[in-house]
Design a protein around this motif. Sequence first.
Motif, PDB file in Angstrom:
ATOM      1  N   ALA A 118       0.803  -1.228   0.000  1.00 16.81           N
ATOM      2  CA  ALA A 118       0.000   0.000   0.000  1.00 16.81           C
ATOM      3  C   ALA A 118       0.830   1.271   0.000  1.00 16.81           C
ATOM      4  O   ALA A 118       0.288   2.349  -0.276  1.00 16.81           O
ATOM      5  N   ILE A 119       2.131   1.181   0.295  1.00 20.63           N
ATOM      6  CA  ILE A 119       2.977   2.384   0.347  1.00 20.63           C
ATOM      7  C   ILE A 119       4.161   2.266  -0.611  1.00 20.63           C
ATOM      8  O   ILE A 119       4.343   3.114  -1.489  1.00 20.63           O
ATOM      9  N   PHE A 120       4.956   1.206  -0.450  1.00 21.04           N
ATOM     10  CA  PHE A 120       6.200   1.091  -1.216  1.00 21.04           C
ATOM     11  C   PHE A 120       5.936   0.891  -2.704  1.00 21.04           C
ATOM     12  O   PHE A 120       6.487   1.619  -3.549  1.00 21.04           O
ATOM     13  N   VAL A 121       5.110  -0.095  -3.056  1.00 23.70           N
ATOM     14  CA  VAL A 121       4.860  -0.395  -4.468  1.00 23.70           C
ATOM     15  C   VAL A 121       4.204   0.778  -5.198  1.00 23.70           C
ATOM     16  O   VAL A 121       4.642   1.146  -6.313  1.00 23.70           O
ATOM     17  N   PRO A 122       3.149   1.439  -4.654  1.00 24.39           N
ATOM     18  CA  PRO A 122       2.587   2.596  -5.371  1.00 24.39           C
ATOM     19  C   PRO A 122       3.583   3.731  -5.572  1.00 24.39           C
ATOM     20  O   PRO A 122       3.587   4.380  -6.633  1.00 24.39           O
ATOM     21  N   ILE A 123       4.420   3.987  -4.561  1.00 21.71           N
ATOM     22  CA  ILE A 123       5.390   5.082  -4.700  1.00 21.71           C
ATOM     23  C   ILE A 123       6.441   4.747  -5.751  1.00 21.71           C
ATOM     24  O   ILE A 123       6.746   5.559  -6.640  1.00 21.71           O
ATOM     25  N   VAL A 124       6.996   3.561  -5.675  1.00 19.46           N
ATOM     26  CA  VAL A 124       8.063   3.182  -6.606  1.00 19.46           C
ATOM     27  C   VAL A 124       7.536   3.068  -8.031  1.00 19.46           C
ATOM     28  O   VAL A 124       8.200   3.492  -8.992  1.00 19.46           O
ATOM     29  N   SER A 125       6.327   2.506  -8.189  1.00 22.19           N
ATOM     30  CA  SER A 125       5.784   2.354  -9.551  1.00 22.19           C
ATOM     31  C   SER A 125       5.392   3.676 -10.178  1.00 22.19           C
ATOM     32  O   SER A 125       5.185   3.742 -11.400  1.00 22.19           O
ATOM     33  N   SER A 126       5.294   4.730  -9.380  1.00 21.98           N
ATOM     34  CA  SER A 126       4.922   6.037  -9.908  1.00 21.98           C
ATOM     35  C   SER A 126       6.112   6.931 -10.209  1.00 21.98           C
ATOM     36  O   SER A 126       5.934   8.045 -10.700  1.00 21.98           O
ATOM     37  N   LEU A 127       7.318   6.491  -9.913  1.00 18.05           N
ATOM     38  CA  LEU A 127       8.499   7.309 -10.182  1.00 18.05           C
ATOM     39  C   LEU A 127       8.705   7.465 -11.680  1.00 18.05           C
ATOM     40  O   LEU A 127       8.676   6.476 -12.427  1.00 18.05           O
ATOM     41  N   PRO A 128       8.885   8.677 -12.147  1.00 18.23           N
ATOM     42  CA  PRO A 128       9.015   8.872 -13.605  1.00 18.23           C
ATOM     43  C   PRO A 128      10.293   8.285 -14.184  1.00 18.23           C
ATOM     44  O   PRO A 128      10.365   8.046 -15.396  1.00 18.23           O
ATOM     45  N   VAL A 129      11.329   8.057 -13.350  1.00 17.83           N
ATOM     46  CA  VAL A 129      12.570   7.505 -13.893  1.00 17.83           C
ATOM     47  C   VAL A 129      12.404   6.045 -14.317  1.00 17.83           C
ATOM     48  O   VAL A 129      13.233   5.510 -15.049  1.00 17.83           O
ATOM     49  N   TRP A 130      11.332   5.414 -13.831  1.00 19.22           N
ATOM     50  CA  TRP A 130      11.098   4.018 -14.194  1.00 19.22           C
ATOM     51  C   TRP A 130      10.565   3.901 -15.618  1.00 19.22           C
ATOM     52  O   TRP A 130      10.925   3.002 -16.365  1.00 19.22           O
ATOM     53  N   LEU A 131       9.622   4.809 -15.951  1.00 19.59           N
ATOM     54  CA  LEU A 131       8.820   4.623 -17.146  1.00 19.59           C
ATOM     55  C   LEU A 131       9.429   5.356 -18.330  1.00 19.59           C
ATOM     56  O   LEU A 131       9.850   6.511 -18.220  1.00 19.59           O
ATOM     57  N   GLN A 132       9.455   4.683 -19.427  1.00 13.87           N
ATOM     58  CA  GLN A 132       9.795   5.277 -20.708  1.00 13.87           C
ATOM     59  C   GLN A 132       8.581   5.101 -21.616  1.00 13.87           C
ATOM     60  O   GLN A 132       8.336   4.030 -22.161  1.00 13.87           O
ATOM     61  N   VAL A 133       7.797   6.163 -21.750  1.00 10.91           N
ATOM     62  CA  VAL A 133       6.518   6.082 -22.441  1.00 10.91           C
ATOM     63  C   VAL A 133       6.654   6.661 -23.835  1.00 10.91           C
ATOM     64  O   VAL A 133       6.993   7.841 -23.987  1.00 10.91           O
ATOM     65  N   PRO A 134       6.390   5.886 -24.858  1.00 11.81           N
ATOM     66  CA  PRO A 134       6.409   6.443 -26.221  1.00 11.81           C
ATOM     67  C   PRO A 134       5.284   7.461 -26.395  1.00 11.81           C
ATOM     68  O   PRO A 134       4.159   7.243 -25.948  1.00 11.81           O
ATOM     69  N   SER A 135       5.591   8.562 -27.035  1.00 10.70           N
ATOM     70  CA  SER A 135       4.587   9.623 -27.198  1.00 10.70           C
ATOM     71  C   SER A 135       3.431   9.190 -28.086  1.00 10.70           C
ATOM     72  O   SER A 135       2.329   9.708 -27.979  1.00 10.70           O
ATOM     73  N   SER A 136       3.681   8.237 -28.971  1.00 10.98           N
ATOM     74  CA  SER A 136       2.614   7.771 -29.847  1.00 10.98           C
ATOM     75  C   SER A 136       1.625   6.859 -29.149  1.00 10.98           C
ATOM     76  O   SER A 136       0.509   6.677 -29.622  1.00 10.98           O
ATOM     77  N   ALA A 137       2.028   6.283 -28.033  1.00 12.67           N
ATOM     78  CA  ALA A 137       1.141   5.341 -27.335  1.00 12.67           C
ATOM     79  C   ALA A 137       0.272   6.035 -26.321  1.00 12.67           C
ATOM     80  O   ALA A 137      -0.922   5.771 -26.228  1.00 12.67           O
ATOM     81  N   GLY A 143      17.449  -7.763 -20.774  1.00 10.66           N
ATOM     82  CA  GLY A 143      16.747  -9.035 -20.875  1.00 10.66           C
ATOM     83  C   GLY A 143      16.036  -9.455 -19.606  1.00 10.66           C
ATOM     84  O   GLY A 143      15.271 -10.429 -19.614  1.00 10.66           O
ATOM     85  N   PHE A 144      16.288  -8.749 -18.515  1.00 13.07           N
ATOM     86  CA  PHE A 144      15.630  -9.102 -17.248  1.00 13.07           C
ATOM     87  C   PHE A 144      14.142  -8.753 -17.335  1.00 13.07           C
ATOM     88  O   PHE A 144      13.773  -7.648 -17.762  1.00 13.07           O
ATOM     89  N   PRO A 145      13.243  -9.678 -16.933  1.00 18.30           N
ATOM     90  CA  PRO A 145      11.788  -9.416 -17.070  1.00 18.30           C
ATOM     91  C   PRO A 145      11.285  -8.413 -16.032  1.00 18.30           C
ATOM     92  O   PRO A 145      10.468  -8.735 -15.164  1.00 18.30           O
ATOM     93  N   LEU A 146      11.771  -7.180 -16.131  1.00 17.39           N
ATOM     94  CA  LEU A 146      11.393  -6.168 -15.150  1.00 17.39           C
ATOM     95  C   LEU A 146       9.942  -5.742 -15.315  1.00 17.39           C
ATOM     96  O   LEU A 146       9.239  -5.497 -14.331  1.00 17.39           O
ATOM     97  N   ASN A 147       9.484  -5.652 -16.562  1.00 17.29           N
ATOM     98  CA  ASN A 147       8.089  -5.274 -16.793  1.00 17.29           C
ATOM     99  C   ASN A 147       7.118  -6.275 -16.168  1.00 17.29           C
ATOM    100  O   ASN A 147       6.105  -5.894 -15.579  1.00 17.29           O
ATOM    101  N   SER A 148       7.415  -7.566 -16.304  1.00 17.69           N
ATOM    102  CA  SER A 148       6.522  -8.592 -15.751  1.00 17.69           C
ATOM    103  C   SER A 148       6.493  -8.535 -14.226  1.00 17.69           C
ATOM    104  O   SER A 148       5.430  -8.678 -13.600  1.00 17.69           O
ATOM    105  N   ILE A 149       7.650  -8.298 -13.613  1.00 19.08           N
ATOM    106  CA  ILE A 149       7.694  -8.234 -12.146  1.00 19.08           C
ATOM    107  C   ILE A 149       6.913  -7.037 -11.633  1.00 19.08           C
ATOM    108  O   ILE A 149       6.116  -7.139 -10.683  1.00 19.08           O
ATOM    109  N   VAL A 150       7.118  -5.885 -12.263  1.00 26.15           N
ATOM    110  CA  VAL A 150       6.390  -4.690 -11.844  1.00 26.15           C
ATOM    111  C   VAL A 150       4.891  -4.856 -12.102  1.00 26.15           C
ATOM    112  O   VAL A 150       4.047  -4.400 -11.314  1.00 26.15           O
TER     113      VAL A 150
END
Length: 436
Positions: free
Chosen positions: A69-88, A187-194
């Motif tokens: 309820a605290i750690f996962v929401p905060i970490v998953s919301s950090l902008p340094v994690w996400l690389q979002v394509p502008s077209s998507a 190659g590490f399945p980071l997306n699947s873990i998150v």
Amino acid sequence: MNRNKSDVGQGDDTSNFKEPLLLQPSYARSTSLLCDELRSFRISLRWWALDHSTWIGKFVSYITFAFLAIFVPIVSSLPVWLQVPSSAFPIESTAFHLLVQFPESALAFLGFSTLTCFFRKYGLRQLLFLDALQEDTTFVRRGYTRELDKAFRYLAFILLPSFFVEIVHKVFFFSTVKISLPYVSEGFPLNSIVFVLVLGSWVYRTGVFLLVCVLFRLTCELQILRFEGLHKMFEGCGADGADIFHEHVRIRKQLSITSHRYRFFIIASLVVITASQFAALFMVLASKSDKNFFNSGDLLVCSTVQLSGFFLCLLGAARITHRAQGMAAVASRWHMSMTCATTGAEQGKQVEADFTPKSNCNETDSDDSSDLFISFPAQHPSNFQTRQALVSYLAYNNKGITLFGYALDRGLLHTLFAFEFSLVMWILSKVVVLSN
């Protein structure tokens, strides 16, 4: 209250009634037998890591809450994690994702703190008023047993559809974005873990909030059953004003306890939900980009769960308050009928014919508690002063669930609707000004 009198008119054979295991003092709170009515509650508490019966359970509960309820929401919301394509996704999609994290975690914190306080002070049996069921009639005990069996259906009806929608949204989201960390190979399945952690965090936070809502509604259903039993006491032969008074005092005491336990949760939930909903409304209306399910689906799921759980509480409270307010009308008709019955046999027969409903007395509308069928007793009825005092008492003690003295009835719901509608119109006016 004399149980023999209160059981009159129930149509049940109390001598053949097998007392539920949950009422037997030989079973402790921590036991979970196969035929125990609380077994589903204990299993659910263990699955949600909310079992506080042992020190290990408390430690696991606090660690799980801090992580999901605290750690996962905060970490998953950090902008340094996400690389979002502008077209998507438009740039507002990450803002929508951040917006839903605060209310979900805040409501989970309210639910977790409420359950922790309840388990520390009362325990599951006392929280559900199971110990007090020994003083109730067979009708109330059997009805409450049925409510215990189907309590988690309401949670499933809200959680499961929302869960499937959330899965679809998260699958598309994490298949589009790319999550990267320094010193972690591509190659590490980071997306699947998150993805698994975020989905587990959503299930945990949503389930904790809805569990408190289900417990509150279950408590309201118990008091509704007791009001139905009180209604049957007015219909029964030889209904005594003193027995009715003592039963109503017992119900009012438990209503006061329920109101005191849940008032902070209801008010705090109202504040959090109102703030989050209107922040989302302002953000959606002020945004220039196109809105669709895949870039703002989190708002849809979050809003649906929040409003469904909160309406579950409000409707349960409003129903029981409506029943409590209708008892004065029932008592007035009972008092009038009994008074007319004392004037003479012929006049009593005429009054009985006038007050007999067209349908069977066991098929009354659940929302109209003023319909009353009087069976005049063979013995002398209660005296006029006792009945008049009872009617006056019920007229001045007709509140159900209260929030700091204010009855949570239909009038308060209308006030809340007017307040929320005013906020919507204010936000619309601000959006129009900003757009121009």
